[in-house]
Motif scaffolding. Structure first.
Motif, PDB file in Angstrom:
ATOM      1  N   MET A  27       0.850  -1.175   0.000  1.00  0.00           N
ATOM      2  CA  MET A  27       0.000   0.000   0.000  1.00  0.00           C
ATOM      3  C   MET A  27       0.889   1.228   0.000  1.00  0.00           C
ATOM      4  O   MET A  27       1.829   1.329   0.763  1.00  0.00           O
ATOM      5  N   SER A  28       0.586   2.177  -0.837  1.00  0.00           N
ATOM      6  CA  SER A  28       1.358   3.411  -0.835  1.00  0.00           C
ATOM      7  C   SER A  28       0.820   4.338   0.247  1.00  0.00           C
ATOM      8  O   SER A  28      -0.325   4.244   0.673  1.00  0.00           O
ATOM      9  N   ASP A  29       1.688   5.258   0.670  1.00  0.00           N
ATOM     10  CA  ASP A  29       1.288   6.209   1.707  1.00  0.00           C
ATOM     11  C   ASP A  29       0.175   7.141   1.249  1.00  0.00           C
ATOM     12  O   ASP A  29      -0.496   7.762   2.060  1.00  0.00           O
ATOM     13  N   ALA A  30      -0.027   7.254  -0.071  1.00  0.00           N
ATOM     14  CA  ALA A  30      -1.027   8.175  -0.594  1.00  0.00           C
ATOM     15  C   ALA A  30      -2.432   7.582  -0.599  1.00  0.00           C
ATOM     16  O   ALA A  30      -3.383   8.274  -0.928  1.00  0.00           O
ATOM     17  N   GLU A  31      -2.572   6.322  -0.210  1.00  0.00           N
ATOM     18  CA  GLU A  31      -3.896   5.715  -0.218  1.00  0.00           C
ATOM     19  C   GLU A  31      -4.767   6.239   0.905  1.00  0.00           C
ATOM     20  O   GLU A  31      -4.281   6.605   1.972  1.00  0.00           O
ATOM     21  N   SER A  32      -6.057   6.226   0.646  1.00  0.00           N
ATOM     22  CA  SER A  32      -7.025   6.693   1.633  1.00  0.00           C
ATOM     23  C   SER A  32      -7.175   5.680   2.766  1.00  0.00           C
ATOM     24  O   SER A  32      -7.146   4.480   2.536  1.00  0.00           O
ATOM     25  N   ARG A  33      -7.312   6.205   3.960  1.00  0.00           N
ATOM     26  CA  ARG A  33      -7.521   5.373   5.144  1.00  0.00           C
ATOM     27  C   ARG A  33      -8.805   5.834   5.835  1.00  0.00           C
ATOM     28  O   ARG A  33      -9.232   6.968   5.666  1.00  0.00           O
ATOM     29  N   ARG A  34      -9.378   4.908   6.611  1.00  0.00           N
ATOM     30  CA  ARG A  34     -10.600   5.237   7.351  1.00  0.00           C
ATOM     31  C   ARG A  34     -10.366   5.015   8.835  1.00  0.00           C
ATOM     32  O   ARG A  34      -9.747   4.024   9.238  1.00  0.00           O
ATOM     33  N   ILE A  35     -10.941   5.921   9.606  1.00  0.00           N
ATOM     34  CA  ILE A  35     -10.955   5.801  11.066  1.00  0.00           C
ATOM     35  C   ILE A  35     -12.412   5.746  11.482  1.00  0.00           C
ATOM     36  O   ILE A  35     -13.200   6.630  11.131  1.00  0.00           O
ATOM     37  N   VAL A  36     -12.767   4.695  12.205  1.00  0.00           N
ATOM     38  CA  VAL A  36     -14.129   4.538  12.712  1.00  0.00           C
ATOM     39  C   VAL A  36     -14.047   4.743  14.226  1.00  0.00           C
ATOM     40  O   VAL A  36     -13.416   3.957  14.934  1.00  0.00           O
ATOM     41  N   LEU A  37     -14.656   5.806  14.695  1.00  0.00           N
ATOM     42  CA  LEU A  37     -14.648   6.125  16.125  1.00  0.00           C
ATOM     43  C   LEU A  37     -15.977   5.691  16.716  1.00  0.00           C
ATOM     44  O   LEU A  37     -17.032   6.179  16.304  1.00  0.00           O
ATOM     45  N   VAL A  38     -15.927   4.750  17.651  1.00  0.00           N
ATOM     46  CA  VAL A  38     -17.132   4.188  18.259  1.00  0.00           C
ATOM     47  C   VAL A  38     -17.110   4.502  19.748  1.00  0.00           C
ATOM     48  O   VAL A  38     -16.137   4.211  20.440  1.00  0.00           O
ATOM     49  N   ARG A  39     -18.196   5.090  20.227  1.00  0.00           N
ATOM     50  CA  ARG A  39     -18.344   5.262  21.670  1.00  0.00           C
ATOM     51  C   ARG A  39     -19.010   4.007  22.221  1.00  0.00           C
ATOM     52  O   ARG A  39     -19.945   3.468  21.615  1.00  0.00           O
ATOM     53  N   HIS A  40     -18.537   3.544  23.360  1.00  0.00           N
ATOM     54  CA  HIS A  40     -19.128   2.348  23.970  1.00  0.00           C
ATOM     55  C   HIS A  40     -20.633   2.532  24.144  1.00  0.00           C
ATOM     56  O   HIS A  40     -21.137   3.651  24.243  1.00  0.00           O
ATOM     57  N   ALA A  41     -21.339   1.432  24.221  1.00  0.00           N
ATOM     58  CA  ALA A  41     -22.786   1.453  24.436  1.00  0.00           C
ATOM     59  C   ALA A  41     -23.091   1.855  25.886  1.00  0.00           C
ATOM     60  O   ALA A  41     -22.191   1.945  26.729  1.00  0.00           O
ATOM     61  N   LYS A  42     -24.358   2.070  26.166  1.00  0.00           N
ATOM     62  CA  LYS A  42     -24.808   2.558  27.480  1.00  0.00           C
ATOM     63  C   LYS A  42     -24.357   1.626  28.605  1.00  0.00           C
ATOM     64  O   LYS A  42     -24.611   0.429  28.581  1.00  0.00           O
ATOM     65  N   ALA A  43     -23.703   2.226  29.600  1.00  0.00           N
ATOM     66  CA  ALA A  43     -23.182   1.451  30.730  1.00  0.00           C
ATOM     67  C   ALA A  43     -24.076   1.596  31.948  1.00  0.00           C
ATOM     68  O   ALA A  43     -24.820   2.565  32.093  1.00  0.00           O
TER      69      ALA A  43
END
Length: 173
Positions: free
Chosen positions: A1-17
């Motif tokens: 993979m080249s450094d120029a490729e797109s990346r994804r970050i999925v930020l998930v907050r934990h469910a109700k505690a």
């Protein structure tokens, strides 16, 4: 993979505690959290967002959230349980994400507020209008997720490099 490729970050907050008489780190999911967590996993799968790697806080509620999300995903991603996610600031989370191996294209972080929401806001230099509108209206409730994209190696992650491309929260459909 080249450094120029797109990346994804999925930020998930934990469910109700729940709030039993245990330390904050050991708080388990409440009944609503046990219902919402699989829905979060299903929504990610339906959107064809399947992480290559998941970095999950070691707190009980985040581990339980992820455990309930996994059966809804088409494949089980490699998972790292990381104590540094618990009570981390956005800067600490960015430093942690910069350690991601460059072969990882989609990374999910299962963590806590206020860090997860602040990280989404700080990374998003641009936003898809609909996703930004939903996140602005809902905040970042339990079991919500935000998806950001950026181009470059993980070590180049910094404020404003991302684009918020998707956002979902339970009860907001």
């Amino acid at each position: 993979m080249s450094d120029a490729e797109s990346r994804r970050i999925v930020l998930v907050r934990h469910a109700k505690a729940d709030w039993p008489q245990v330390s904050d780190h050991e708080r388990p999911l409440a009944e609503r959290g046990r219902k919402d967590a699989p829905v979060t996993g299903r929504k990610l799968a339906d959107a064809d967002i399947v992480p290559d790697l998941v970095v999950c806080s070691t707190a009980t509620r985040t581990r339980e959230t992820f455990k309930l999300m996994v059966p809804e995903l088409p494949t089980r991603p490699k998972t790292v349980y990381e104590e540094r996610v618990y009570e981390a600031s956005p800067g600490q989370l960015i430093a942690l994400l910069e350690e991601t191996p460059d072969e990882v294209r989609t990374l999910a972080l299962v963590g806590h507020n206020p860090g997860v929401q602040a990280l989404a806001e700080i990374l998003a230099g641009e936003s898809e209008p609909e996703a930004a509108s939903r996140m602005a209206a809902r905040g970042f409730p339990t079991a919500a997720y935000a998806v950001l994209t950026f181009t470059g190696p993980w070590k180049s992650l910094e404020p404003g490099v991302g684009t918020l491309v998707d956002y979902w929260a339970p009860g907001g459909e």
